[in-house]
Each structure stands twice: as structure tokens, then as C-alpha cells.
Design an enzyme around this catalytic site. Sequence first.
Site, PDB file in Angstrom:
ATOM      1  N   LYS A 115      36.791  34.253   9.311  1.00  0.00           N
ATOM      2  CA  LYS A 115      38.039  34.472  10.235  1.00  0.00           C
ATOM      3  C   LYS A 115      38.289  33.078  10.765  1.00  0.00           C
ATOM      4  O   LYS A 115      39.483  33.088  10.965  1.00  0.00           O
ATOM      5  CB  LYS A 115      37.311  35.503  11.453  1.00  0.00           C
ATOM      6  CG  LYS A 115      37.091  36.670  11.002  1.00  0.00           C
ATOM      7  CD  LYS A 115      37.264  37.778  11.931  1.00  0.00           C
ATOM      8  CE  LYS A 115      37.079  39.066  11.396  1.00  0.00           C
ATOM      9  NZ  LYS A 115      36.402  40.027  12.119  1.00  0.00           N
ATOM     10  N   LYS A 193      40.149  49.538  -0.042  1.00  0.00           N
ATOM     11  CA  LYS A 193      39.308  50.269   0.817  1.00  0.00           C
ATOM     12  C   LYS A 193      40.247  50.491   2.071  1.00  0.00           C
ATOM     13  O   LYS A 193      41.126  49.873   2.374  1.00  0.00           O
ATOM     14  CB  LYS A 193      38.225  49.334   1.306  1.00  0.00           C
ATOM     15  CG  LYS A 193      37.260  49.862   2.223  1.00  0.00           C
ATOM     16  CD  LYS A 193      36.136  48.800   2.310  1.00  0.00           C
ATOM     17  CE  LYS A 193      35.139  49.623   3.552  1.00  0.00           C
ATOM     18  NZ  LYS A 193      33.835  48.914   3.852  1.00  0.00           N
ATOM     19  N   LYS A 196      41.800  49.084   8.919  1.00  0.00           N
ATOM     20  CA  LYS A 196      43.136  49.246   9.690  1.00  0.00           C
ATOM     21  C   LYS A 196      44.172  48.299   9.622  1.00  0.00           C
ATOM     22  O   LYS A 196      45.412  48.472   9.981  1.00  0.00           O
ATOM     23  CB  LYS A 196      42.357  48.619  11.266  1.00  0.00           C
ATOM     24  CG  LYS A 196      41.916  49.765  12.315  1.00  0.00           C
ATOM     25  CD  LYS A 196      41.454  49.155  13.490  1.00  0.00           C
ATOM     26  CE  LYS A 196      40.444  50.064  13.927  1.00  0.00           C
ATOM     27  NZ  LYS A 196      39.636  49.546  14.938  1.00  0.00           N
TER      28      LYS A 196
END
Length: 327
Positions: A115, A193, A196
Site C-alpha cells: 500500500k 476476484k 470493493k
Amino acid sequence: MKTLLSGMQPTGTGMLHLGNYEVLKSWVQLQNSGEYECFNCIVDWHALTADFDKKENMPEKIFNVAAEYIAAGLDPEKSVIFIQSDVKQHAELHLLLSMIVPVPWLERVPSYKDKLEKLGLDSYGFLGYPVLQAADIIVYKANLVPVGKDQLPHLEIAREIVRRFNFLYDDIFPEPQALESYVPYIPGTDNRKMGKSYNNYILMCEDEDSIVRKIMGCFTDETKLRRGDPGHPDLCPVYALLKIYAPSETDRIKTLCEAGDREWGCVKCKKLLVSSLLETLKPFRERRNELLADKEELRKILKKGGEKASERAESTMREVRQAMRLW
Ligand code: TRP
């Protein structure tokens, strides 16, 4: 009895998708087995690590997750369902643990490196994410944590922290283990997959029209161009979802699809998936909406969960303060 702790972040809108639903179902099974004392936490502080600048209403997201937890079968009579920020002991333990965690342990965590590169997240809180997660778990002396593979490095750090704490102070904490229960793979409408951030998801509370639209527009086996071409069900996201939502039909469909039956095309599969999904999700959606219609009651349930959790957490913290010779 072993203690189990699970957690989900109220990110995005707080509305959960079918991938989350499968995870929730596995938690419900663990709860109903009666073998564990279950704590189900909504980790709102963790959600702030990525969403610190999103000023949408956090309480709304939390209510949503809570309503969906309960509508999916988590039962406040059997499990402790609570909000992380209602139990300040998580923050206190996080602070105390931060004194004994070497920074290089945290810099090595894959989700941090990932990240940091992708999102440019470089806050102190984000680096400490696994320390807060360790505090969530061990403040209840939890033995088991149901998690997916992506969370295993966080659990490994939690165990390292426990070993270091127990060695430096007193032997207070058990080493938490990951409980990798079987959760089927849920593809999204684009055959990646379900997630969100991909806009390929179907929400658990999705309304009828939008389920129809999303499923009818869903990818299928890309090698099957026309009705009558033999298909490969194992490459097809619609088939993967049918295996979960219409299991009694899938043997028959597999045979028809592989044979390239002229009467059974992808549209029929999609229609069957729409009707099975609507049937499965209807009672869930109704219960969720009922719960959300009475936020005061929902807040009461969460508050009660928070009180039960706090009592346990405070009893651990008393031992921790004493072990560290604090006030
Ligand atoms: N890191 C977890 C996730 O993103 C969420 C989480 C926070 C959690 N604290 C936890 C999960 C404690 C299990 C136990 O999914």
C-alpha cells in the site's frame, strides 16, 4: 472454551458484497458450533488508516456492517458484537505494545509495502496497523482468529509481539492462531476476484433490478462464443456462483454446457442465477432493512456488546499494567 476474535473494516459505504457474505457465513458456523466464545468486532479505527480523509458518515457505515452481520446470522445472544472504538482498551494496549515492537518488523509486512507503493500511504498509524490488530486480538486473550490468507502476516506479527511481551514482562497472553476455515472463491462479474475496489461486486443488499442487470451483464466463458459451442464451466464466473447459490443444478448444467447443448445457453444459466440469488438474499435483505429502520435498537445492541467486551478487555489490561509495573 477457546476464544475467537474476528474483525471487518467499515470501509467504502459499509455495504458488504457476496465475497464478504461467504466469510460471514463461516463465522456464523463457528458461532453456532457452540465450541467457541466469539467476539465479532467492527474495526472502525483500522478503517481510518486508509479513509482518514473521507469525511462520510462513519456511524452510517458502522450501522450498515452491524445490520448485515446480524442479518447474516451473527447473533448478539451468542456472540459479542461490538465496535472497536467503543472499547478504549484496544488503544491503550496498542500504545503499550508499540513500545516493544521494532519498526523493521512492521516495515517488512507485505500489506504495508504494497500500500505504501500503490496508495502512497505513509502514516504512522498505517505502519502500526498490525500492532493495533494484535491489540484487538490479545486484549481478549483470543486463541483463534478466522482469517483469509492475506491476513497471515498480521497474525504472525501478533504472535511475535505476544512472545516478546511474555518474555519481557509476564506470561499473560496465549499465542493466537489463524483459523483458515473453508470459504469458497467468489468471482466478480468481470471474472476477477470480487472486491470493493473493482466495481465487479454484487452487494448482499443489492436490489432486484440491479441484480438482474449485473448478472445479465456478467462475463461467462470467453471461449464459448455462440449457443451450441461447447463451454468450460470451470472458467465461467456464472457457473462458480451457481455452485454456491444453486448447488443442486450444477451437475446437470455442467454436462449441458460442456456438450454445447443448443437449448441451454449462457442466458439460461444467468436467469437461473438471478432467481436463486434473489431467493437466497431476500430474507437477508428484509432482516437488514428491518434492523436499519430502528437505529436506536441497533445502537443498543452494539453498546451492550461493547460493555461485555470492555469488561473482558479491562480485566486483561489490569494484568498488563501490573506486569509492566505501571500505575
Ligand atoms: N486487518 C483485517 C482485514 O483487513 C481487519 C482486522 C482488524 C482484523 N483487526 C482484526 C481481523 C482482528 C481479525 C482480527 O481484514
